[in-house]
Design a protein around this motif. Structure first.
Motif, short mmCIF file in Angstrom:
data_model
loop_
_atom_site.label_atom_id
_atom_site.label_comp_id
_atom_site.label_asym_id
_atom_site.label_seq_id
_atom_site.Cartn_x
_atom_site.Cartn_y
_atom_site.Cartn_z
N ASP A 78 3.98 8.07 -8.56
CA ASP A 78 4.88 7.58 -7.27
C ASP A 78 4.06 8.64 -6.11
O ASP A 78 3.83 9.61 -5.91
CB ASP A 78 6.11 8.33 -7.46
CG ASP A 78 7.04 8.14 -6.19
OD1 ASP A 78 6.41 7.45 -5.20
OD2 ASP A 78 8.10 8.55 -6.35
N SER A 218 4.51 1.60 -1.37
CA SER A 218 5.26 1.34 -2.57
C SER A 218 6.30 0.30 -2.22
O SER A 218 6.87 0.40 -1.15
CB SER A 218 5.98 2.69 -3.24
OG SER A 218 6.64 3.10 -2.07
N ALA A 223 10.61 0.60 -5.65
CA ALA A 223 10.07 1.97 -5.75
C ALA A 223 11.20 2.91 -4.72
O ALA A 223 11.17 2.72 -3.70
CB ALA A 223 8.93 2.33 -5.27
N TYR A 231 8.05 4.15 -11.82
CA TYR A 231 6.47 3.80 -11.93
C TYR A 231 6.22 3.81 -13.46
O TYR A 231 4.98 3.38 -13.52
CB TYR A 231 5.81 4.97 -11.22
CG TYR A 231 5.98 6.35 -11.96
CD1 TYR A 231 5.23 7.01 -12.93
CD2 TYR A 231 7.12 7.30 -11.36
CE1 TYR A 231 5.41 8.11 -13.58
CE2 TYR A 231 7.19 8.45 -11.92
CZ TYR A 231 6.33 8.95 -12.85
OH TYR A 231 6.69 10.07 -13.77
N ASN A 237 6.44 -1.10 -11.24
CA ASN A 237 5.22 -0.20 -10.33
C ASN A 237 4.27 -1.22 -10.01
O ASN A 237 3.22 -1.62 -10.62
CB ASN A 237 4.70 0.69 -11.55
CG ASN A 237 3.63 1.42 -10.75
OD1 ASN A 237 3.27 1.26 -9.62
ND2 ASN A 237 2.93 2.60 -11.47
#
Lengths: 566, 307
Positions: A78, A218, A223, A231, A237
């Motif tokens: 992340d 992201s 996310a 993730y 992800n």
């Protein structure tokens, strides 16, 4: 005769029993392996079997596959979280930042196609590329960049180690400390493809910061900080880089495949890259030699000798410096003569020779290979550092009131207990005794203990190492301003603070560079607050049929345009 | 019997309690914080410690831990974001268990075979050779063996994979590395008890009844010779299935042995605690089972001697 026969019978019986037992167990083993894999991630195939088929890939003509060894998974993927080694490796494969820098220090546009800076240097506007897509085909928008930044600044998110790097954005520090709101952070989406930053003050190195995790995008809505493990799920992800995640198995491996939605996908040649965790270097080398992995790094120095001249050997000049920190609160280290004597007494060549082929002397705090902002040369090559001089060191110690080391208190040198650091410590101890006739006690500490000691400032002499977050001298020099939380040996120098402040407020790169040199000069030449000792390079191995590797400004390899030639 | 088992289980619980308490306080006394890394800032460190409740007084932390433990919750790893210790054990232990059981089964079969061979052979050279070999292998640490096996069969001959893949082939090297020590141990044990039993009256009796050699060796003698083995089997299995850090590390096996050492180095308190409790439980149960099976095999052993 009968006895022999009976013996043989016994053997046969035992062997057949053993056979039965084994085959049953291994069947179960194979069955369970899948479920164990599933339990640790939300994916289907056991990764381990992939790793084992590295050699088989040559038979499948169409697939171009590379298996690399990575160290244990440390941190997360992340960008707004605990983004360390694991993130770094993953992001180099699967993420594209707004812009980045190549090995010469030149800008490479990534998710942004252009940018503008206002006259006062406080407003930066980035135009995102319209064909920038996530690996599910959706567009990469300005909100996705804002998503990472605001998640990193969320005071509830205790994992975001790079949040402080966002403090140059207006409202960021307030939001992160809880005194402001996230809505007041001045990073905004002007439209879907336009991202605007408003800074608190001029930040000449702002572009360099864009390569830090917190400036990576992201996917908005997927996310999130609420889902600590997003993730790990390839469906969540999403990637905007040349590759995308297809499998994640905690502490074992992760696999990425070519991302069809990458804007430059036609130029990506590799189909699959499997990253296998191997923590033992002996095993890493063995697996490389058996062909189970195709690339690895972080190997011991004997590999460099063993593979000398081979095109499989890869050398990565890291941006890292190891130095001795004299604690400014301790007698007699607060005496400038003493610090200079220590700096001049050491023979760095001899120290590095005893540490191994991958260590090189360093006479500057800013690492040897860090680029200057004004030319193509390395920053540290633009200045003349101090010269080692045993006779002068002895004279300086005498001037400080300790002729031939007489009456010099016994100081302790604290270092983290690793093999290399122990050698370094002993070499320093021996040289100081030989040149200055002073005795140093050595204190090895486990890394967690060592880090506490460092933080609390409860040391006299400390082995200290810093590896660059981004390729700009400020990353090294800003550590020693009097208000820096990473100023472990408590340097408090108004001239130094002024030099850093000046470098941060000027818009002229040449002038800025001059201020940065002034700061480094105070640090290592004039006042000897930091005593640099060595830098190092990383040794790796890579199959010679892998071509097209490119490097960024930190010397890190990228597989984006790599290929495998038969 | 039931009373004995209850008593032993009770003692086991008391042992566990002490184990938990001592480990808990030892981990907290250990210098260094789980969140220490090179580049972390003091504010970040404080925030993380607060987030995981490490800023609270230690007695409060202890009570919180016990409370969670009674609900079967071993907590969350400090180092692996979002991974619970329960999950760490439930994914790592099956691998370690399987490897341990296979290597124990292999050791048992081969060890007994060699033990019998040593006892029945009339050739002193064979017996001497086997005894020397077993002494040698008792003293070779398994990590040395593991590296030698890896370099020879993996790198030099390229017969077997170096990395663990879960396939049958990838089990061979680690199982060998893990089985050699118990093979040596078991063969010596079987040898001594078998040699002793071979001269006893019931063997002479069996022989004189004209029973076949194989029958006498495999049924009459072996049954008696195995009793000492049963006593050591419990701790030995426990040792095998709780994992070997070095062997798991060398062959990149995702078991709990590797986690154990890593967690101590990383100050991952909850993982240290969780694994200690788990392994402690296994050892206590294995010892209990071993004692009970001894009593079943050999009626001369009384479990409850005091009563």
């Amino acid at each position: 005769m009968k006895k022999i026969i009976s013996c043989i019978l016994v053997m046969i019986l035992m062997v057949s029993l053993a056979g039965c037992g084994n085959s049953n167990e291994s069947k179960n083993a194979a069955a369970d392996n899948g479920s164990a894999g599933n339990a640790s991630s939300a994916t289907s195939t056991p990764a381990a079997t992939d790793a084992g088929t590295a050699t088989d890939s040559t038979t499948a003509v169409s697939e171009k596959k590379i298996v690399t060894a990575i160290d244990e998974m440390f941190g997360s993927m992340d960008p707004a979280g605990f983004a360390l080694q694991t993130w770094n490796g993953f992001a180099s494969l699967c993420s594209t930042p707004l812009l980045s820098f190549d090995s010469e220090g030149a800008e490479v546009m990534g998710a942004a196609e252009s940018y503008t800076v206002s006259d006062d240097q406080l407003t930066w506007t980035f135009s995102l590329r319209k064909d920038g897509k996530w690996s599910d085909g959706s567009a990469v928008t300005a909100d996705d960049f804002i998503n990472t930044i605001k998640r990193a600044l969320d005071p509830e998110n205790s994992d975001s180690i790079y949040a402080e790097m966002l403090y140059c954005i207006k409202g960021a520090e307030e939001a992160n400390s809880g005194s402001g709101t996230l809505d007041a952070v001045m990073v905004t989406a002007v439209d879907e493809y336009t991202l605007e930053f408003q800074l608190t003050k001029v930040c000449p190195y702002f572009k360099k910061l864009l390569t830090l995790p917190v400036f990576y995008p992201s996917k908005t809505g997927v996310a999130t900080n609420e889902d600590k493990e997003w993730y790990k799920d390839p469906a969540k992800n999403l990637c905007n880089g040349p590759f995308m995640l297809t499998e994640y198995i905690q502490d074992q491996s992760y696999t990425v495949v070519k991302n069809p939605y990458y804007f430059n996908a036609d130029k990506v040649n590799i189909d699959t890259i499997v990253n296998v965790c191997i923590s033992d270097t002996q095993s890493t080398i063995a697996a490389y030699q058996t062909g189970e992995i195709n690339a690895c790094s972080g190997l011991p120095d004997y590999v460099e000798t063993q593979y000398a001249g081979s095109d499989e050997l890869t050398i990565w000049n890291m941006l890292t410096t190891t130095a001795i920190l004299p604690n400014m609160d301790v007698e007699p280290l607060n005496n400038e003569f003493v610090r200079e004597a220590l700096a001049l007494a050491l023979s760095r060549e001899a120290i590095c020779a005893s540490m191994g082929a991958n260590y090189e002397p360093s006479y500057t705090w800013v690492p040897k290979y860090m680029l200057s902002n004004t030319g193509s040369a390395a920053f540290s090559e633009e200045e003349t550092p101090f010269a080692e001089d045993a006779a002068r060191a002895q004279q300086l110690l005498a001037d400080a009131g300790y002729p031939n080391g007489e009456g010099f208190p016994k100081l302790t040198y604290t270092y983290p207990s690793s093999e290399k650091d122990a050698i370094l410590a002993q070499a320093i101890q021996a040289q100081l005794k030989a040149v200055l006739n002073i005795d140093i006690d050595l204190a090895a500490q486990e890394s967690e203990v060592y880090n506490t000691t460092k933080r609390e400032g409860s040391f006299e002499l400390l082995r200290y190492n810093w590896t660059a977050d981004f390729n700009d001298p400020i990353n090294y020099l800003s550590l020693y301003t009097s208000n820096s939380s990473l100023n472990f040996n408590h340097i408090n120098d108004a001239d130094y603070d002024a030099a850093i402040e000046n470098s941060n407020t000027t818009a002229d790169p040449a002038e800025r560079n001059a201020y940065l040199h002034e700061a480094q000069n105070i640090l290592i030449n004039k006042n000897f607050y930091v005593i640099p000792v060595s830098t190092m390079h990383y040794i790796g191995l890579r199959n010679s049929n892998i071509t097209g590797i490119t490097y960024n400004d930190k010397g890190e390899a990228s597989y984006t345009y790599a290929d495998i030639i038969e | 019997m039931v009373k004995y088992i209850m008593k032993r289980l009770g003692m086991g619980l008391v042992t566990m309690f002490f184990l938990i308490t001592i480990t808990f306080f030892l981990t907290r006394i250990m210098p260094g914080s789980p969140f220490e890394t090179e580049n972390i800032t003091p504010t970040m460190l404080a925030a993380m410690e607060e987030n995981y409740g490490l800023d609270k007084p230690i007695d409060q932390q202890y009570l919180m831990y016990i409370k969670e433990l009674l609900h079967g919750n071993l907590g969350v790893s400090y180092k692996k974001t979002g991974v619970s210790v329960n999950r760490l054990i439930s994914t790592g232990f099956p691998v370690t268990l399987k490897l341990g059981l296979i290597s124990f089964a292999v050791a048992l079969v081969i060890g007994i075979m060699i033990g019998i061979w040593m006892s029945v052979t009339r050739k002193n050279s064979v017996r001497g050779g086997l005894l020397t070999a077993s002494t040698l292998f008792i003293s070779v640490p398994n990590f040395v063996l593991a590296i030698v096996l890896m370099l020879f069969f993996g790198v030099k001959l390229n017969w077997l994979p170096v990395l663990w893949t879960g396939s049958f082939k990838s089990y061979i090297l680690p199982v060998t590395a893990l089985a050699v020590y118990p093979i040596a141990e078991i063969s010596r044990l079987v040898h001594s008890s078998f040699s002793e039993a071979i001269n006893q009256d019931f063997v002479v009796m069996a022989n004189s009844k004209g029973l076949g050699k194989a029958r006498v060796h495999l049924v009459h003698i072996l049954k008696n010779a195995l009793i000492p083995l049963v006593t050591v089997a419990g701790p030995m299995i426990a040792f095998q299935i709780t994992g070997s850090f070095v062997v798991e590390n060398i062959f990149t096996i995702p078991g709990i042995g590797k986690e154990f050492v890593n967690s101590v180095n990383n100050r991952d308190y909850t993982v240290i605690m969780g694994l200690t409790i788990f392994v402690g439980g296994i050892i206590i149960i294995a010892n209990l089972l071993s004692d009970i099976s001894c009593a079943l095999v050999d009626p001369r052993i009384k479990l409850d001697k005091s009563k």
